[in-house]
Design an enzyme around this catalytic site. Structure first.
Site, PDB file in Angstrom:
ATOM      1  N   ASP A 181      38.005 -14.431 -28.399  1.00  0.00           N
ATOM      2  CA  ASP A 181      39.145 -14.832 -28.135  1.00  0.00           C
ATOM      3  C   ASP A 181      40.032 -14.692 -27.471  1.00  0.00           C
ATOM      4  O   ASP A 181      40.761 -12.879 -27.890  1.00  0.00           O
ATOM      5  CB  ASP A 181      39.265 -15.755 -29.038  1.00  0.00           C
ATOM      6  CG  ASP A 181      40.504 -16.664 -29.043  1.00  0.00           C
ATOM      7  OD1 ASP A 181      40.361 -18.205 -28.658  1.00  0.00           O
ATOM      8  OD2 ASP A 181      41.281 -16.935 -29.760  1.00  0.00           O
ATOM      9  N   GLU A 223      36.881 -14.509 -23.195  1.00  0.00           N
ATOM     10  CA  GLU A 223      38.011 -15.197 -22.703  1.00  0.00           C
ATOM     11  C   GLU A 223      39.864 -14.996 -21.790  1.00  0.00           C
ATOM     12  O   GLU A 223      39.995 -14.283 -22.878  1.00  0.00           O
ATOM     13  CB  GLU A 223      38.404 -16.319 -23.509  1.00  0.00           C
ATOM     14  CG  GLU A 223      39.122 -17.616 -23.246  1.00  0.00           C
ATOM     15  CD  GLU A 223      40.104 -18.064 -24.187  1.00  0.00           C
ATOM     16  OE1 GLU A 223      40.941 -18.976 -23.743  1.00  0.00           O
ATOM     17  OE2 GLU A 223      40.556 -17.541 -25.554  1.00  0.00           O
TER      18      GLU A 223
HETATM   19  C1  GLC Z   1      41.770 -19.600 -26.812  1.00  0.00           C
HETATM   20  C2  GLC Z   1      40.939 -20.634 -27.693  1.00  0.00           C
HETATM   21  C3  GLC Z   1      41.623 -21.984 -27.914  1.00  0.00           C
HETATM   22  C4  GLC Z   1      42.665 -21.727 -29.292  1.00  0.00           C
HETATM   23  C5  GLC Z   1      43.123 -19.907 -28.183  1.00  0.00           C
HETATM   24  C6  GLC Z   1      43.673 -19.295 -29.684  1.00  0.00           C
HETATM   25  O1  GLC Z   1      42.702 -20.096 -25.817  1.00  0.00           O
HETATM   26  O2  GLC Z   1      39.881 -21.538 -26.692  1.00  0.00           O
HETATM   27  O3  GLC Z   1      40.604 -23.219 -27.972  1.00  0.00           O
HETATM   28  O4  GLC Z   1      43.453 -22.482 -28.726  1.00  0.00           O
HETATM   29  O5  GLC Z   1      42.271 -18.830 -28.315  1.00  0.00           O
HETATM   30  O6  GLC Z   1      43.563 -18.922 -30.638  1.00  0.00           O
END
Ligand code: GLC
Length: 522
Positions: A181, A223
């Site tokens: 993440d 991500e």
């Molecule tokens: C990522 C997740 C999102 C979340 C963020 C903070 O972007 O996909 O949903 O709010 O991380 O953890």
């Protein structure tokens, strides 16, 4: 799926749904955070990395779920949320109470009010700074996301060890990898005084080394919605992340759809840097967050907004859309199929999110990103078969009204209908598995005389497939400029077309039509 009627989906419920997923041909599940959490950010604020949130079940339920998934040949990837913890994590609690605690240095502090650059805010209009003052600690702490999510200090080797320990725990329980993440924030080192900025990306290699030593077939999926020149930081020489969400291509797909022209897609693909051979893209249409458009120029963003989110209420954070795909396309099944056919044929691995297989809609009356996080619609039973709790007790309301209400859009109904989206999706998955060239092959954009048609060819181990996608609302006849591609036979398409004859070289396509063709060797 809620198994104990408390209004919240849980592991026992999910375990019952595995047959549906296996029926569609899903090979791997990505689970959003299910760890103990005060739930300020949909579970992305973890207060115990080693437990299942009691609302979702127990570790025992998790293990049973893993077993049942494995029985069906489905792998499981879990979210690893380690850029930040919850403010309620015992580490943060210890850190704020005592300056001399070893946990103080787990987070990023500043005695004086630091300058906050509004460009760094992940949730503009919700938070106004990435620093917040903690009275108990007597200092400011860094948080890129909500203020309830203090950023961990990755420059601290003890924090890194803790992160590896967390990975080790879930690997022992059988997971096949992690979605990292907020990866860019993890390694940016903003506010971390004295951190060797060059060293931070090495943490990605350290995680990889740990993961691969523990389990050779596990993967790391980052991500990272970053500009193309930063992508190599994540792939390294094939020694860091195995996979990256393809945010760039996702945005160009929507620009191409808005314009009904293939050129943005061609440009998008060309912008992607070469990746090491053992790495891969993860392509998607939508996920649980906003559809981010921030890699497009202002005027390109405006084009996508006008086409797919004309009302202010459909937009979020100034650069995103908080909608699901079918309502964006006015429920036009031709276009919905076109988008998934395209996404499944693009270089990489396709990802679909729960509800996409049945064409679920959104609920714009819910705040923020909750609009696209409504419960799965399983049947026409109360609450869409999601839960036997009273409707008012559901974690989020099920969509009840209109075209996307659960009585119209649900798994049970679509399974009975041979022409439904779910049955089409199942075929798509099956045929995609029969065309590994799309995922593994060398891709090439094919020149045609139709600007609205995106044509590409993927070759792998001596085999090749061609995909043609007509992004416009008028039918056309495509002529491939290269005569190299002959002996084409249809694999998949929006309808049954007549076989392509070798002498004409002309390939008809309906409005929003699509065709996958295998190049047969003679
Ligand atoms: C990522 C997740 C999102 C979340 C963020 C903070 O972007 O996909 O949903 O709010 O991380 O953890």
């Amino acid at each position: 799926m809620d198994s104990d009627s408390d209004g919240i989906g849980d592991f026992q419920g999910l375990t019952k749904c595995l047959d549906h997923l296996s029926g569609i041909g899903i090979t791997c599940l990505w689970l959003l955070p299910f760890y103990a959490s005060p739930n300020r950010d949909n579970g992305y604020d973890v207060m115990d990395y080693y437990s299942v949130d009691p609302r979702l079940g127990t570790l025992g339920d998790f293990v049973e779920f893993m077993h049942q998934a494995r029985e069906r040949g489905i792998r499981v990837i879990v979210d690893l949320v380690v850029n930040h913890t919850s403010i309620q994590h015992p580490w943060f609690q210890a850190a704020r109470k005592d300056k001399n605690s070893k946990y103080r240095d787990f987070y990023v502090w500043s005695e004086d009010p630091p300058k906050s650059d509004p460009k760094l805010l992940m949730f503009p209009n919700v938070e106004d700074s990435i620093w917040d003052y903690d009275k108990r600690a007597g200092a400011y702490y860094l948080h890129h996301f909500y203020k309830e999510q203090p950023d961990l200090n990755i420059a601290n080797p003890t924090v890194r060890e803790e992160i590896c320990k967390i990975m080790g725990f879930w690997l022992e329980l059988g997971v096949s990898g992690f979605r990292i993440d907020a990866a860019p924030f993890l390694i940016k080192g903003i506010g971390i005084e004295g951190a060797n900025q060059q060293d931070l990306p090495d943490f990605l290699a350290q995680m990889r080394e740990f993961l691969s030593a523990r389990r050779g077939d596990a993967i790391l999926l980052a991500e990272a919605n970053v500009p193309p020149d930063q992508i190599p930081i994540y792939f390294g020489n094939g020694d860091k992340m195995h996979m990256l969400f393809n945010f760039l291509l996702n945005q160009y797909v929507f620009l191409a759809l808005a314009r009904q022209e293939a050129s943005p897609l061609r440009d998008g693909l060309k912008t992607l840097p070469e990746m090491p051979k053992n790495c891969q893209w993860l392509n998607f249409v939508r996920h649980h967050d906003e559809l981010a458009l921030d890699r497009l120029s202002q005027s390109q963003q405006e084009e996508v907004f006008q086409a797919f989110a004309p009302d202010e209420n459909m937009r979020i954070y100034g650069h995103g859309i908080r909608r699901r795909l079918p309502p964006m396309l006015d429920s036009d099944s031709r276009r919905i199929e076109l988008v998934y056919s395209l996404m499944f044929s693009l270089p990489g691995t396709p990802l679909i999110r729960y509800g996409e297989e049945i064409g679920m809609g959104e609920n714009l009356s819910l705040p923020g990103r909750d609009s696209v996080r409504t419960p799965m619609q399983w049947s026409n039973a109360a609450n869409g078969g999601f839960s036997a709790a009273p409707a008012a007790a559901l974690s989020r309301p099920v969509i009840t009204e209109g075209e996307y209400g659960y009585e119209r859009v649900n798994v049970a109904k679509e399974q009975r209908d041979p022409n439904s989206l779910v049955n089409w999706m199942e075929r798509l998955v099956r045929l995609r598995k029969q065309c590994p060239e799309f995922g593994r092959g060398q891709w090439q954009i094919l020149e045609t005389d139709e600007p609205c048609v995106f044509a590409h060819c993927c070759e792998w181990e001596g085999n090749a497939v061609i995909a043609l996608h007509n992004l416009s609302d008028r039918k056309c006849i495509v002529r491939l400029k290269s005569s190299e591609y002959q002996h084409l036979s249809d694999v998949f398409g929006d309808r049954q077309y007549e076989a392509v004859s070798d002498d004409s070289g002309s390939i008809p396509l309906e409005a929003y039509g699509y065709r996958w063709l295998r190049v047969n060797q003679m």
